[in-house]
Scaffold this motif. Structure first.
Motif, PDB file in Angstrom:
ATOM      1  N   ARG A 121      81.516  99.134  47.384  1.00 52.37           N
ATOM      2  CA  ARG A 121      80.294  99.340  46.647  1.00 52.37           C
ATOM      3  C   ARG A 121      79.519  98.077  46.820  1.00 52.37           C
ATOM      4  NH1 ARG A 121      81.222 103.573  47.474  1.00 52.37           N
ATOM      5  NH2 ARG A 121      81.872 105.230  46.012  1.00 52.37           N
ATOM      6  N   ARG A 122      80.045  96.743  47.019  1.00 50.23           N
ATOM      7  CA  ARG A 122      79.307  95.472  46.854  1.00 50.23           C
ATOM      8  C   ARG A 122      79.124  94.932  48.347  1.00 50.23           C
ATOM      9  NH1 ARG A 122      82.392  93.067  41.632  1.00 50.23           N
ATOM     10  NH2 ARG A 122      82.007  94.745  40.069  1.00 50.23           N
ATOM     11  N   SER A 123      79.536  95.628  49.436  1.00 52.54           N
ATOM     12  CA  SER A 123      79.215  95.124  50.641  1.00 52.54           C
ATOM     13  C   SER A 123      78.096  94.655  50.927  1.00 52.54           C
ATOM     14  CB  SER A 123      80.241  95.897  51.875  1.00 52.54           C
ATOM     15  OG  SER A 123      79.374  97.308  51.655  1.00 52.54           O
ATOM     16  N   ASN A 124      76.923  95.364  50.646  1.00 57.61           N
ATOM     17  CA  ASN A 124      75.577  94.928  51.111  1.00 57.61           C
ATOM     18  C   ASN A 124      74.768  94.181  50.044  1.00 57.61           C
ATOM     19  OD1 ASN A 124      75.870  96.591  53.378  1.00 57.61           O
ATOM     20  ND2 ASN A 124      75.589  98.666  52.304  1.00 57.61           N
ATOM     21  N   LEU A 125      75.535  93.676  48.986  1.00 59.66           N
ATOM     22  CA  LEU A 125      74.886  93.034  47.838  1.00 59.66           C
ATOM     23  C   LEU A 125      74.899  91.491  48.609  1.00 59.66           C
ATOM     24  CD1 LEU A 125      76.441  94.112  44.799  1.00 59.66           C
ATOM     25  CD2 LEU A 125      74.339  94.921  45.784  1.00 59.66           C
ATOM     26  N   ALA A 160      86.357 103.865  35.124  1.00 63.09           N
ATOM     27  CA  ALA A 160      85.284 103.584  34.825  1.00 63.09           C
ATOM     28  C   ALA A 160      84.591 103.447  36.325  1.00 63.09           C
ATOM     29  CB  ALA A 160      84.670 102.483  33.770  1.00 63.09           C
ATOM     30  N   PHE A 161      83.637 104.306  36.657  1.00 69.01           N
ATOM     31  CA  PHE A 161      82.998 104.171  37.994  1.00 69.01           C
ATOM     32  C   PHE A 161      81.642 104.056  37.934  1.00 69.01           C
ATOM     33  CE2 PHE A 161      86.586 107.366  38.647  1.00 69.01           C
ATOM     34  CZ  PHE A 161      87.344 106.441  39.629  1.00 69.01           C
ATOM     35  N   SER A 162      80.890 103.027  38.660  1.00 69.68           N
ATOM     36  CA  SER A 162      79.640 102.834  38.570  1.00 69.68           C
ATOM     37  C   SER A 162      79.233 102.665  40.131  1.00 69.68           C
ATOM     38  CB  SER A 162      79.390 101.449  37.805  1.00 69.68           C
ATOM     39  OG  SER A 162      79.707 100.448  38.325  1.00 69.68           O
ATOM     40  N   ALA A 163      78.030 102.330  40.199  1.00 71.47           N
ATOM     41  CA  ALA A 163      77.421 102.099  41.533  1.00 71.47           C
ATOM     42  C   ALA A 163      77.846 100.543  42.149  1.00 71.47           C
ATOM     43  CB  ALA A 163      75.672 102.139  41.625  1.00 71.47           C
ATOM     44  N   ASP A 164      78.293 100.000  41.302  1.00 67.96           N
ATOM     45  CA  ASP A 164      78.625  98.522  41.508  1.00 67.96           C
ATOM     46  C   ASP A 164      80.234  98.515  41.781  1.00 67.96           C
ATOM     47  OD1 ASP A 164      76.240  97.488  41.304  1.00 67.96           O
ATOM     48  OD2 ASP A 164      76.530  97.252  39.224  1.00 67.96           O
ATOM     49  N   GLY A 165      81.085  99.576  41.530  1.00 66.44           N
ATOM     50  CA  GLY A 165      82.421  99.470  41.689  1.00 66.44           C
ATOM     51  C   GLY A 165      83.424 100.335  40.776  1.00 66.44           C
ATOM     52  N   GLU A 222     101.230  99.939  39.448  1.00 65.10           N
ATOM     53  CA  GLU A 222     100.100  99.220  39.003  1.00 65.10           C
ATOM     54  C   GLU A 222      99.495  98.371  40.022  1.00 65.10           C
ATOM     55  OE1 GLU A 222      98.968  99.881  35.852  1.00 65.10           O
ATOM     56  OE2 GLU A 222     100.251 101.451  35.618  1.00 65.10           O
ATOM     57  N   ALA A 223     100.091  97.739  40.740  1.00 62.71           N
ATOM     58  CA  ALA A 223      99.782  96.923  42.068  1.00 62.71           C
ATOM     59  C   ALA A 223      98.926  97.718  42.768  1.00 62.71           C
ATOM     60  CB  ALA A 223     100.853  96.208  42.671  1.00 62.71           C
ATOM     61  N   VAL A 224      99.199  98.773  43.049  1.00 55.20           N
ATOM     62  CA  VAL A 224      98.574  99.880  43.979  1.00 55.20           C
ATOM     63  C   VAL A 224      97.224 100.034  43.373  1.00 55.20           C
ATOM     64  CG1 VAL A 224      98.471 101.995  44.986  1.00 55.20           C
ATOM     65  CG2 VAL A 224     100.532 100.594  45.085  1.00 55.20           C
ATOM     66  N   LEU A 225      97.339 100.251  42.068  1.00 55.89           N
ATOM     67  CA  LEU A 225      95.909 100.759  41.282  1.00 55.89           C
ATOM     68  C   LEU A 225      94.846  99.672  41.412  1.00 55.89           C
ATOM     69  CD1 LEU A 225      94.293 102.657  39.617  1.00 55.89           C
ATOM     70  CD2 LEU A 225      95.240 101.813  37.462  1.00 55.89           C
ATOM     71  N   LEU A 226      95.487  98.279  41.260  1.00 59.24           N
ATOM     72  CA  LEU A 226      94.698  97.221  41.306  1.00 59.24           C
ATOM     73  C   LEU A 226      94.092  97.339  42.694  1.00 59.24           C
ATOM     74  CD1 LEU A 226      96.728  94.309  39.637  1.00 59.24           C
ATOM     75  CD2 LEU A 226      94.526  95.142  38.859  1.00 59.24           C
ATOM     76  N   HIS A 227      94.942  97.375  43.701  1.00 60.57           N
ATOM     77  CA  HIS A 227      94.372  97.544  45.005  1.00 60.57           C
ATOM     78  C   HIS A 227      93.326  98.399  45.300  1.00 60.57           C
ATOM     79  CE1 HIS A 227      94.529  97.307  49.663  1.00 60.57           C
ATOM     80  NE2 HIS A 227      94.224  98.614  49.389  1.00 60.57           N
ATOM     81  N   ILE A 228      93.440  99.587  44.591  1.00 59.83           N
ATOM     82  CA  ILE A 228      92.396 100.606  44.790  1.00 59.83           C
ATOM     83  C   ILE A 228      91.112 100.201  44.138  1.00 59.83           C
ATOM     84  CG2 ILE A 228      91.842 102.911  44.402  1.00 59.83           C
ATOM     85  CD1 ILE A 228      94.602 103.592  44.452  1.00 59.83           C
ATOM     86  N   MET A 229      91.249  99.592  42.875  1.00 60.66           N
ATOM     87  CA  MET A 229      90.032  99.110  42.078  1.00 60.66           C
ATOM     88  C   MET A 229      89.134  98.248  42.963  1.00 60.66           C
ATOM     89  SD  MET A 229      90.118 100.731  39.382  1.00 60.66           S
ATOM     90  CE  MET A 229      90.452 102.314  40.432  1.00 60.66           C
ATOM     91  N   ASP A 230      90.106  97.203  43.626  1.00 69.56           N
ATOM     92  CA  ASP A 230      89.440  96.078  44.614  1.00 69.56           C
ATOM     93  C   ASP A 230      88.846  96.543  45.691  1.00 69.56           C
ATOM     94  OD1 ASP A 230      90.062  94.254  42.658  1.00 69.56           O
ATOM     95  OD2 ASP A 230      91.983  93.545  43.865  1.00 69.56           O
ATOM     96  N   GLU A 231      89.460  97.874  46.306  1.00 67.89           N
ATOM     97  CA  GLU A 231      88.844  98.490  47.385  1.00 67.89           C
ATOM     98  C   GLU A 231      87.979  99.192  47.118  1.00 67.89           C
ATOM     99  OE1 GLU A 231      91.115 100.974  50.810  1.00 67.89           O
ATOM    100  OE2 GLU A 231      91.506 101.836  48.973  1.00 67.89           O
TER     101      GLU A 231
END
Length: 443
Positions: free
Chosen positions: A350-354, A307-312, A336-345
């Motif tokens: 997306r939240r860098s300017n919040l 799931a993709f949103s404007a927040d991540g 799976e550890a790589v997928l976690l990294h991509i989601m965090d990335e």
């Protein structure tokens, strides 16, 4: 008669089974405790390198058992630690997910969203939502004081928008009819987009030929990715439907996600402030909060649902695949550890300017959703355990009881013609679902 009543009592074998289970549990605990103490003693001795090690007069060993406890070495990577991608396959997956994550950003234009609302009969939508909201509130009050309505007012607005979009606004396209004689057409492949089509966001164009030989006309079907262009064309398949509908949900003030599925389907999730969770919405099927639709309804097996949103971004596969043994496909695009990294990335980007407060709120929301998704796994395991009976264990078979929490009356796909649905393997549990690799009609 006394002998007859005694025959109806619980068999002694049941009592022996409970006693045996208690003894095995206690034995397991003793063995586990002894091993832990031995490991601690061994590490303590090794750490005292400054003084000579004492002589080993023999450490009492645990009594041998047939089923020894598993080694803890297998648990070293639990919980998973996000790991950057290294191999080429993982890097390709990362690039694809980053590209897909840009879709919700296209809807974050206030001016265009205001223009989009001009095509929506807002008075009709809000009237239907108000009526449904009052009905739900009355139903809740009838159950007793303090009861909460099933859905909030904003949820009812999205539900009314979904019904209008499906029934009155957007049109489904299988093979576009011939514009010259209105006869059916036959797909003949793909064509390069014309400059006008490319300028409006069409990266690919499907080509169809009229089924009548004497006509010979060709029809072009551009696959537009611009939601605001789709407001004018008002046609497409699930890709166009989810794109345009998600944008309109954003226009009426809802938080929206665009959910990508690796098995060639897309849909929407809308955040319900009333229920404090994300809700599945598939406008093609006019489906609200039916996450088991694709597996238990269509009979599909799924691997990734992101799931993709404007927040991540969030891996929400566990929401849609409840029975992993039956409906899950191997996830081999990246560890799976790589997928976690991509989601965090993606979330970090997306939240860098919040603000710190907004980041903190979203992180809390992520934690609640993660608990929700883990709860689905626990519930699935618990259901499988509950289905077991002593007879099943002794005979080595499993019970065929149905899940009481499973949604009822889930059927095969309704959007699209029968041939297209069969080719995609989405006809339901009662049909043969074998996906056609040569299917010319993607989402």
């Amino acid at each position: 008669m006394e002998h007859s009543h005694g025959a109806q009592r619980a068999p002694a074998a049941h009592i022996d089974t409970d006693k045996l289970a208690q003894e095995m549990t206690e034995q397991f605990r003793q063995v586990l405790s002894t091993r832990r103490m031995n490991e601690l003693t061994s590490r303590s001795v090794q750490s005292r390198s400054s003084s000579p090690a004492p002589r080993d007069f023999g450490t009492p060993q645990p009594p041998p058992v047939q089923n020894a406890p598993p080694s803890y070495s297998s648990l070293r990577n639990i919980p998973l630690v996000p790991t950057p991608p290294q191999d080429a396959r993982s890097l390709r997956f990362r690039n694809m997910l980053h590209s897909l994550s840009n879709m919700p950003l296209r809807w974050e234009n206030p001016g265009l969203l205001d223009e989009a609302l001009r095509v929506v009969p807002l008075e009709q939508i809000y009237n239907e939502a108000e009526e449904e909201s009052q009905i739900l509130q009355a139903e809740a009050e009838s159950l007793g004081a303090g009861k909460k309505a099933a859905w909030g007012y904003q949820d009812c607005v999205v539900r009314a928008l979904m019904r209008w979009f499906k029934r009155s606004f957007f049109n489904w396209v299988n093979n576009p009819p011939c514009a010259r004689c209105y006869s059916p057409t036959i797909g003949v492949g793909m064509a390069a987009p014309l400059p006008d089509e490319q300028a409006r966001g069409a990266n690919q164009v499907e080509l169809y030929k009229c089924s009548l030989d004497h006509c010979g006309n060709y029809e072009r079907y551009p696959r537009y990715n611009d939601a605001f262009v789709l407001l004018q064309t008002r046609r497409g398949r699930c890709g166009e439907w989810a794109n345009c509908f998600s944008m309109l949900c954003r226009a009426i003030g809802s938080r929206v996600r665009w959910v990508w599925n690796a098995e060639d389907h897309v849909w929407t999730e809308v955040y319900s402030a009333h229920r404090k969770r994300w809700v599945h919405v598939d406008v093609c099927e006019e489906a609200w909060d039916k996450p088991r639709l694709y597996t238990e309804g269509w009979g599909k097996k799924l691997s990734y649902c992101i799931a993709f949103s404007a927040d991540g971004a969030m891996d929400v596969t566990r929401r849609y695949v409840r029975n992993t043994s039956r409906y899950a496909i191997e996830r081999n695009r990246a560890p799976e550890a790589v997928l976690l990294h991509i989601m965090d990335e993606i979330r970090s980007m997306r939240r860098s300017n919040l603000s710190k407060q907004e980041k903190f709120r979203l992180e809390g929301e992520d934690m609640r959703e993660d608990r929700e998704l883990r709860g689905y796994v626990i519930s699935s395991i618990a259901h499988e355990v509950v289905k077991l009976s002593p007879e099943d264990i002794l005979s080595g078979r499993t019970s065929s009881r149905s899940d009481p929490d499973a949604q009822k009356a889930l059927e095969g796909r309704t959007s699209g013609n029968a041939q297209w649905i069969r080719a995609r393997g989405e006809g339901g549990r009662g049909t043969q679902n074998q996906q056609d690799p040569n299917n010319q009609h993607p989402r």
